[in-house]
Structures are given as structure tokens and as C-alpha cells.
Design an enzyme around this catalytic site. Structure first.
Site, PDB file in Angstrom:
ATOM      1  N   SER A 199       0.765  -2.627   9.683  1.00 45.73           N
ATOM      2  CA  SER A 199      -0.100  -1.557   9.203  1.00 45.73           C
ATOM      3  C   SER A 199       0.688  -0.558   8.354  1.00 45.73           C
ATOM      4  O   SER A 199       1.331  -0.966   7.399  1.00 45.73           O
ATOM      5  CB  SER A 199      -0.795  -0.905  10.404  1.00 45.73           C
ATOM      6  N   LYS A 206       3.315  -1.557   5.296  1.00 42.07           N
ATOM      7  CA  LYS A 206       3.496  -1.033   3.936  1.00 42.07           C
ATOM      8  C   LYS A 206       4.972  -0.666   3.763  1.00 42.07           C
ATOM      9  O   LYS A 206       5.595  -0.944   2.732  1.00 42.07           O
ATOM     10  CB  LYS A 206       2.635   0.225   3.726  1.00 42.07           C
ATOM     11  N   TRP A 262     -11.000  -3.422   7.081  1.00 45.20           N
ATOM     12  CA  TRP A 262     -10.442  -2.180   6.521  1.00 45.20           C
ATOM     13  C   TRP A 262      -9.181  -2.460   5.705  1.00 45.20           C
ATOM     14  O   TRP A 262      -8.917  -1.813   4.706  1.00 45.20           O
ATOM     15  CB  TRP A 262     -10.153  -1.231   7.688  1.00 45.20           C
ATOM     16  N   HIS A 292      -7.043  -5.737  14.125  1.00 47.39           N
ATOM     17  CA  HIS A 292      -5.869  -5.109  13.546  1.00 47.39           C
ATOM     18  C   HIS A 292      -4.800  -4.895  14.634  1.00 47.39           C
ATOM     19  O   HIS A 292      -4.956  -4.020  15.491  1.00 47.39           O
ATOM     20  CB  HIS A 292      -6.332  -3.765  12.987  1.00 47.39           C
TER      21      HIS A 292
HETATM   22  C1  GTR Z   1      -5.277   3.608   9.085  1.00 46.68           C
HETATM   23  C2  GTR Z   1      -4.984   3.602   7.631  1.00 46.68           C
HETATM   24  C3  GTR Z   1      -4.445   2.269   7.218  1.00 46.68           C
HETATM   25  C4  GTR Z   1      -3.425   1.704   8.180  1.00 46.68           C
HETATM   26  C5  GTR Z   1      -3.658   2.113   9.601  1.00 46.68           C
HETATM   27  C6  GTR Z   1      -2.473   1.958  10.539  1.00 46.68           C
HETATM   28  O1  GTR Z   1      -5.882   4.759   9.537  1.00 46.68           O
HETATM   29  O2  GTR Z   1      -6.176   3.911   6.966  1.00 46.68           O
HETATM   30  O3  GTR Z   1      -3.966   2.318   5.901  1.00 46.68           O
HETATM   31  O4  GTR Z   1      -2.136   1.968   7.791  1.00 46.68           O
HETATM   32  O5  GTR Z   1      -4.068   3.411   9.736  1.00 46.68           O
HETATM   33  O6  GTR Z   1      -1.345   2.274  10.201  1.00 46.68           O
HETATM   34  O7  GTR Z   1      -2.744   1.535  11.648  1.00 46.68           O
END
Ligand code: GTR
Length: 415
Positions: free
Chosen positions: A254, A258, A345, A395
């Protein structure tokens, strides 16, 4: 043992902790309909900004890679923080009882001279190495919460509550150690807090004491700062005889996914790059505007990227890059992108397409990419130097994902 069996084991141990809620923004303003993805044209990774074609791996390395890196620095993540002189390390060693004699733990503090010369902490990380290794081992480095170990051994030390990634239980950690890898996990809590008001309160305050507020035009955001921190951890690993520092994979989930991609782009010492469910600003193509968008991420997380990235809010087509070129910045090193099917998402298809469109750069080096041009079936790993899988479920960074990463690392780091 097959992956399916491992999955069952993983469920039995009930280790995987989803952080689905962190990433789900169920909101009518965002597109989850493939039919509504706009028409877009991706920038060609093999075309210089002045229009010249990139025709060889030499030209990629000498001209196009630096050009792309600079574009990502100036338009997306920000310039690399400067590394202070006089860095030293403080290392304390322990043998965690809960690793049943398998692991040796080191707590490493990376220090630099403070105002009056006294050492101050820039960052700290935990390193767990296989205890009985006969030679230096490869490692995974990232922002990974090795929760049981931290909790059990540091009862007084609060766990970062927004790290989200959990090496899910000792079973997985044992597996990683048994397979001959070390794990290094950077703690962002004090180093660069994941908080729009406070992100400067760690190392950025030390490096740039007179700055404040959101990152300015090309200033490093939190992602660039975390990525820089991973390089400082790698500096230490180069000094530790337990580690083969030429074989360190950078990994993250996540927002940490990145970070892993950007760390691998900035620092070619990382031998392999893994991004798990990294989504917008990670592996997902920005121009698809599927799930999270550039405007949304810059609004909710104004501290993650450089100020210039905000120019692309609702204006993705004017980006001089797209995220397939971030994946391509790993070349010729192996790179792995992974998605989860219920993680709209993060735009699983956009993540897949970024991996796919990074392939021409690998081809320039004579290396194989994904080997498929459509999303593969669920829970099947594909690819040669560019790996990919889309897992069933939400996720999360699960045991199941890790087992694919271990196989990919075995293939590329242990020849
Ligand atoms: C979310 C964000 C994502 C992702 C995520 C995470 O809120 O919108 O880009 O990085 O967090 O890190 O779990």
C-alpha cells in the site's frame, strides 16, 4: 508444498491481518466501472522527451532513465533528501525467545551529529537474521511491522498504529528465516510521521529546519523521505557481515508499496523491488482514474508527494510520466507487482497494466516480462523479470503474497 496448501496453513494460523478499512473509500465520486475508464495515451517509456527513440540499454541507462527519474522527482515524489555527513550506527543485539532459536534480532539506530555535535537519531530499524546462517544472507527491507517481536520484546514501546503492514505472526517470520532471508523493518513513527501536520517532525526537521507546511514544489514528501530512509538502512546493511547487501529486496504494501517502488527507482543497490497493492501513486496507472485518483490522494494525504504533483489533480493527462515508467525504473532488476481482486480502490487492472507496459524496457535488456497480456487468473503468479499476481481477497499483505515473493526472490537472488 503447494501454494494452495500454504494458503490453508495461513488461514489455519489465522495470521493475516487485513487493513482493508484503511484503504476503502466507498464513495460515489470514484469510478469502479471499467466501461467508464477514459480514453488515454500512455507516455512511451522508450521515447525521450525530445522525441528521440531509445534504442539500446546503454541509451536507457545514460539518457532515458535519468530523464524519467528527474521527472518523477520534480513532478511526483520530490527531490531526494540530502544525506548528512558523519552518520554512525548504534546496534543492540538480542535473541528473541519467540523465534525459537531461529532468529537473531538487532535494533539499529542510525545517528547523525546534532547541533552541538552530539549524536541524534535519524531513524531506527529492526533487523532479524537467520541465527544459524553459515554465510551472508539476502534480505527483505521495507516498512514492515514485525508485530509479535516488537510487542513481546518491547512492551514499553508503542507500536506505530498507522503502519498497517503486519508480518502476520511468527509462522511467517519463521518461514522467511528458514528459507534463508533476513528482514529489516524501518519504523517511520519518529523518523517521518505519517501525518500531514507532523510529517516534518522527524528527519525533515533535522535536515531542513526552516521549512514548514506541505511539501513545496519539488520538496520531498513522506514517500520520498521513507524511501530515503530505506537507503540509509541499506547503508547499514552493507556494513553488517550477516547480510549479503548485494541481494536486498525492497518490499512494501500500500503506501509502503509506493515507497518500495520509489526506493528501488532512486537506489539501484536494491536488487529486487516488490510492490503489494500499491495503488495510486504506486503501480496503478494514474490516467485510468479508477478507484483512488490523483486529486483524492493529494487532498487526503497532502504530505505524501511533492507540491508539483498537485498540478495534476483532475489533470492526469498532462503528467509527463505514468506509473508504468516507475515500474520500468527498476529495470533491469527484477520487479514484482501484486494486486488483490477486492481492492478496487488500488485499481488492480491499472497495477497489472503498469507492469505490462514496463516490459519494453526489460526487452531492451533482453529480459522477459510478464509473458501474458491479460490479467492472469486469480492466485497464479506469472512473469519472468516482471512478476505479477492477483490474489483473491482484500487489500492486505498476506502470507500468501509473501510465499510468491519468496519464490520470486529464490529465483532471482539465489542462482
Ligand atoms: C489509503 C490510500 C491508499 C493506500 C492506503 C494504504 O487510504 O488512499 O493510497 O496507500 O491508504 O496505505 O493502506
Amino acid at each position: 508444498m503447494t501454494h494452495v496448501l500454504w494458503l490453508v496453513c495461513g488461514l489455519l494460523f489465522c495470521c493475516a491481518l487485513s487493513i482493508g478499512t484503511e484503504a476503502e473509500a466507498a464513495d460515489g465520486d470514484f469510478n469502479y466501472d471499467e466501461a467508464k475508464v477514459p480514453q488515454y495515451t500512455l507516455p512511451d517509456p522508450l521515447k525521450m522527451q525530445d522525441g528521440r527513440a531509445v534504442t539500446s540499454s546503454e541509451m536507457w541507462k545514460a539518457e532515458r532513465r535519468p530523464e524519467l527519474l528527474n521527472l518523477f522527482r520534480s513532478q511526483v515524489y520530490g527531490q531526494r533528501p540530502k544525506t548528512p555527513e558523519g552518520i554512525t550506527y548504534e546496534v543492540s543485539e538480542s535473541t528473541p525467545a519467540d523465534l525459537i532459536g531461529k532468529g537473531l534480532r538487532k535494533d539499529v539506530r542510525v545517528l547523525a551529529p546534532g547541533k552541538s555535535g552530539e549524536p541524534v537519531e535519524l531513524l531506527n530499524f529492526v533487523l532479524i537474521t537467520p541465527k544459524d546462517a553459515k554465510q551472508p544472507v539476502p534480505a527483505f527491507a521495507g516498512i514492515l511491522l514485525i508485530e509479535p517481536t516488537l510487542k513481546d520484546l518491547n512492551p514499553g514501546r508503542p507500536l506505530p498504529d498507522d503502519v498497517g503492514v503486519k508480518l502476520p505472526g511468527m509462522k511467517l517470520l519463521e518461514t522467511i528465516l528458514d528459507r534463508g532471508y533476513a528482514v529489516a523493518s524501518l519504523d517511520p513513527t519518529n523518523f517521518c510521521p505519517d501525518d500531514k501536520e507532523k510529517h516534518r517532525e522527524g528527519v525533515l526537521e533535522y535536515l531542513y529546519p526552516h521549512r514548514s507546511g506541505d511539501p513545496a514544489a519539488e520538496e520531498p514528501g513522506a514517500i520520498a523521505t521513507w524511501a530515503w530512509g530505506l537507503s540509509r538502512a541499506l547503508d547499514y546493511l552493507e556494513t553488517d557481515r550477516a547480510i549479503d547487501a548485494g541481494l536486498v529486496a525492497v518490499i512494501g504494501h500500500s503506501r509502503r508499496g509506493k515507497t518500495a517502488l520509489w526506493a528501488g527507482a532512486e537506489d539501484e543497490r536494491f536488487a529486487l523491488v516488490i510492490s503489494n497493492d500499491s495503488g495510486c501513486g504506486g503501480a496503478a496507472l494514474s490516467r485510468r482514474k479508477f478507484g483512488e485518483t490523483v486529486a483524492r490522494i493529494n487532498t487526503v494525504f497532502p504530505h505524501w508527494f511533492c507540491g508539483n504533483f498537485k498540478h495534476y489533480n483532475d489533470n492526469e493527462d498532462s503528467l509527463p510520466i505514468d506509473q508504468h515508467e516507475l515500474v520500468a525504473l527498476s529495470a533491469p532488476r527484477p520487479v514484482y507487482v501484486a494486486s488483490a481482486v477486492d481492492d478496487g480502490w488500488a485499481d488492480p487492472k491499472g497495477e497489472f497494466l503498469a507492469a505490462l507496459h514496463a516490459e519494453p524496457v526489460y526487452k531492451l535488456f533482453g529480459l522477459g516480462g510478464l509473458g501474458v497480456s491479460e490479467l492472469p487468473e486469480l492466485n497464479k503468479s506469472v512473469g519472468d523479470h516482471v512478476g505479477y499476481h492477483i490474489r483473491a481477497g482484500k487489500h492486505a499483505l498476506t502470507d500468501y503474497d509473501w510465499l510468491f515473493y519468496l519464490d520470486f526472490a529464490d529465483k532471482h537472488l539465489k542462482q
